[in-house]
Write a protein that holds these residues in place. Structure first.
Motif, mmCIF file in Angstrom:
data_model
loop_
_atom_site.group_PDB
_atom_site.id
_atom_site.type_symbol
_atom_site.label_atom_id
_atom_site.label_comp_id
_atom_site.label_asym_id
_atom_site.label_seq_id
_atom_site.Cartn_x
_atom_site.Cartn_y
_atom_site.Cartn_z
ATOM 1 N N LEU A 135 0.828 -1.204 0.000
ATOM 2 C CA LEU A 135 0.000 0.000 0.000
ATOM 3 C C LEU A 135 0.865 1.257 0.000
ATOM 4 O O LEU A 135 0.523 2.255 -0.649
ATOM 5 C CB LEU A 135 -0.931 0.001 1.211
ATOM 6 N N ARG A 136 1.976 1.227 0.696
ATOM 7 C CA ARG A 136 2.846 2.399 0.744
ATOM 8 C C ARG A 136 3.522 2.649 -0.601
ATOM 9 O O ARG A 136 3.788 3.800 -0.964
ATOM 10 C CB ARG A 136 3.910 2.212 1.827
ATOM 11 N N ARG A 137 3.823 1.594 -1.344
ATOM 12 C CA ARG A 137 4.554 1.737 -2.602
ATOM 13 C C ARG A 137 3.648 1.938 -3.807
ATOM 14 O O ARG A 137 4.116 2.324 -4.875
ATOM 15 C CB ARG A 137 5.436 0.501 -2.828
ATOM 16 N N ALA A 138 2.359 1.661 -3.671
ATOM 17 C CA ALA A 138 1.457 1.705 -4.826
ATOM 18 C C ALA A 138 1.182 3.139 -5.268
ATOM 19 O O ALA A 138 0.976 4.030 -4.441
ATOM 20 C CB ALA A 138 0.147 1.015 -4.481
ATOM 21 N N ASP A 139 1.184 3.355 -6.588
ATOM 22 C CA ASP A 139 0.717 4.627 -7.139
ATOM 23 C C ASP A 139 -0.802 4.697 -7.092
ATOM 24 O O ASP A 139 -1.370 5.782 -6.931
ATOM 25 C CB ASP A 139 1.199 4.780 -8.582
ATOM 26 N N MET A 140 -1.446 3.538 -7.271
ATOM 27 C CA MET A 140 -2.898 3.453 -7.170
ATOM 28 C C MET A 140 -3.272 2.118 -6.557
ATOM 29 O O MET A 140 -2.591 1.103 -6.768
ATOM 30 C CB MET A 140 -3.570 3.628 -8.533
ATOM 31 N N VAL A 141 -4.359 2.121 -5.797
ATOM 32 C CA VAL A 141 -4.861 0.923 -5.127
ATOM 33 C C VAL A 141 -6.242 0.610 -5.687
ATOM 34 O O VAL A 141 -7.068 1.514 -5.849
ATOM 35 C CB VAL A 141 -4.947 1.130 -3.601
ATOM 36 N N TRP A 158 -3.302 6.714 6.893
ATOM 37 C CA TRP A 158 -2.080 7.279 6.325
ATOM 38 C C TRP A 158 -1.965 7.044 4.821
ATOM 39 O O TRP A 158 -1.076 7.607 4.162
ATOM 40 C CB TRP A 158 -0.844 6.699 7.008
ATOM 41 N N LEU A 159 -2.840 6.224 4.254
ATOM 42 C CA LEU A 159 -2.747 5.864 2.839
ATOM 43 C C LEU A 159 -2.984 7.093 1.966
ATOM 44 O O LEU A 159 -4.025 7.752 2.071
ATOM 45 C CB LEU A 159 -3.766 4.768 2.519
ATOM 46 N N ARG A 160 -2.041 7.411 1.115
ATOM 47 C CA ARG A 160 -2.140 8.577 0.236
ATOM 48 C C ARG A 160 -2.451 8.216 -1.207
ATOM 49 O O ARG A 160 -2.845 9.076 -1.993
ATOM 50 C CB ARG A 160 -0.833 9.372 0.285
ATOM 51 N N SER A 161 -2.249 6.973 -1.583
ATOM 52 C CA SER A 161 -2.519 6.557 -2.956
ATOM 53 C C SER A 161 -4.018 6.574 -3.226
ATOM 54 O O SER A 161 -4.809 6.177 -2.363
ATOM 55 C CB SER A 161 -1.981 5.146 -3.210
#
Length: 374
Positions: A135-141, A158-161
């Motif tokens: 989740l931290r590395r994904a550009d989109m989820v 905290w998820l920003r994607s």
């Protein structure tokens, strides 16, 4: 667009994620995408991978070696193939990919958060350790349902994607046979149907207890047929049936092929699926594709997937399940009323729709990566 796909689940023909990946790859390829599938072992021969899909496989068997392959060999192969987007279709992403490659991860469910006691310890630990880094590395989820998307936002503030929902498709089953075709597996009377792996999350113990609460007259008019392979911690289900005196009415078929499954759906009175948690719930869509009403739970994704063609129950309350079960058993007009929109609802879920949605997300992720990568 050149799309890399983690294909490690394609080693098993009975793996639900494996079937999801297989159908997704076929649909993406059919829409013209250049697809590269990476797997540490050989692809199961039952999966017909299109000729235009590039396969990068190895002969690795051990779990440790497969995990290492996913973090070392796979990223180098993706870089060599010059993929624009890498897709983790099952909660995982490599820890390292070259900067220019966009990353997309699909999260099917949050069982380890909402129903951890229904999981094997090894699976639960794997989810806890590997989902957050992805989740931290994904550009989109991507999620299968809005319910899972909302749960992600709540659990990981905290998820920003960006999170997008793209429902999976339901694979059409073969033409069904008639009721007489069910006699070889012991079905000779009207029945309600459960379909799914026999595991704690499916709530079979409460379903059987609810069935046992019905009066004898209701049970004599409607058997309960339980279809699916054995999962884990469900060895006592037969004891539950015996203690309830339900041996004549509850039938376990085990795993069945698609032809028999279609026949079971086509001839049942309704589907009974009061799971404790579902990220999506394919049997709901499959039953509705045959025009059948559904009894399912009022939590997680199940109301969203079932639409208006279902009666919703409280999964932890056998009395609630029994009440709905008895009504659907005994009232043909009610079943007909609930099933009116069943086929129309099921038609929403196609693999072409899923692939088109994913292509749009891949394009967004690749565009974002091009703008931000050094």
């Amino acid at each position: 667009m050149r799309i890399g796909v983690d294909g490690r689940n394609l080693g098993s023909a009975t793996d639900g994620i494996g079937r999801f990946v297989h159908r997704s790859v076929k649909a993406l390829s059919a829409l013209g995408a250049d697809v590269f599938v990476y797997a540490p072992g050989q692809i199961n021969p039952s999966y017909d991978i299109p000729d235009g899909v590039a396969l990068r496989t190895a002969g690795i068997r051990s779990l440790v070696a497969r995990a290492l392959w996913g973090q070392t060999v796979l990223p180098s192969l993706a870089a060599r193939d010059e993929v624009e987007v890498f897709w983790g279709p099952a909660h995982r992403l490599p820890l390292t990919l070259v900067e220019r490659i966009a990353r997309v991860v699909t999260i099917h469910d949050l069982v380890w958060v909402h129903a951890p006691e229904t999981m094997r310890a090894r699976t639960r630990i794997g989810e806890r350790l590997l989902m957050k880094p992805a989740l931290r590395r994904a550009d989109m989820v991507v999620t299968d349902s809005n319910a899972t998307a909302a749960a992600l936002e709540t659990e990981f503030p905290w998820l920003r994607s960006p999170i997008r929902t793209v429902a999976p498709g339901a694979t059409p089953l073969p033409a069904p046979g008639g009721f007489s075709g069910l006699q070889p597996i012991g079905i000779t009377r009207a029945y309600a149907l459960f379909v799914g792996t026999l595991e704690p999350r499916k709530n079979l113990r409460n379903l059987i207890r609810a069935y046992g609460l019905l009066p004898e007259s209701a049970r004599s008019a409607c058997d309960l047929v339980i279809v699916g392979g054995s999962g884990w911690k469900q060895t006592s289900l037969a004891d539950e049936v015996r203690l309830g005196g339900l041996e004549r009415n509850v039938i376990f078929t085990g795993f069945v092929d698609d032809g028999m499954l279609a026949t079971l759906y086509a001839n049942c009175l309704f589907l009974a699926m009061p799971s404790r948690y579902e990220g999506f719930g394919f049997p709901i869509v499959e039953a509705q594709s045959f025009g059948k009403p559904v009894l399912t739970s009022n939590i997680s994704s199940m109301p969203e997937v079932a639409g208006d063609s279902a009666i919703l129950v409280e999964p932890n309350d056998p009395t609630s399940i029994a009440d709905a079960f008895g009504r659907l058993c005994g009232d043909a007009q009610l079943r007909q009323k609930i099933a009116v929109g069943a086929r129309r609802n099921a038609e929403r879920f196609t693999w072409e729709n899923h692939a088109r949605g994913m292509l749009g997300i891949f394009e967004q992720a690749a565009g974002q990566r091009r703008r931000t990568a050094p």
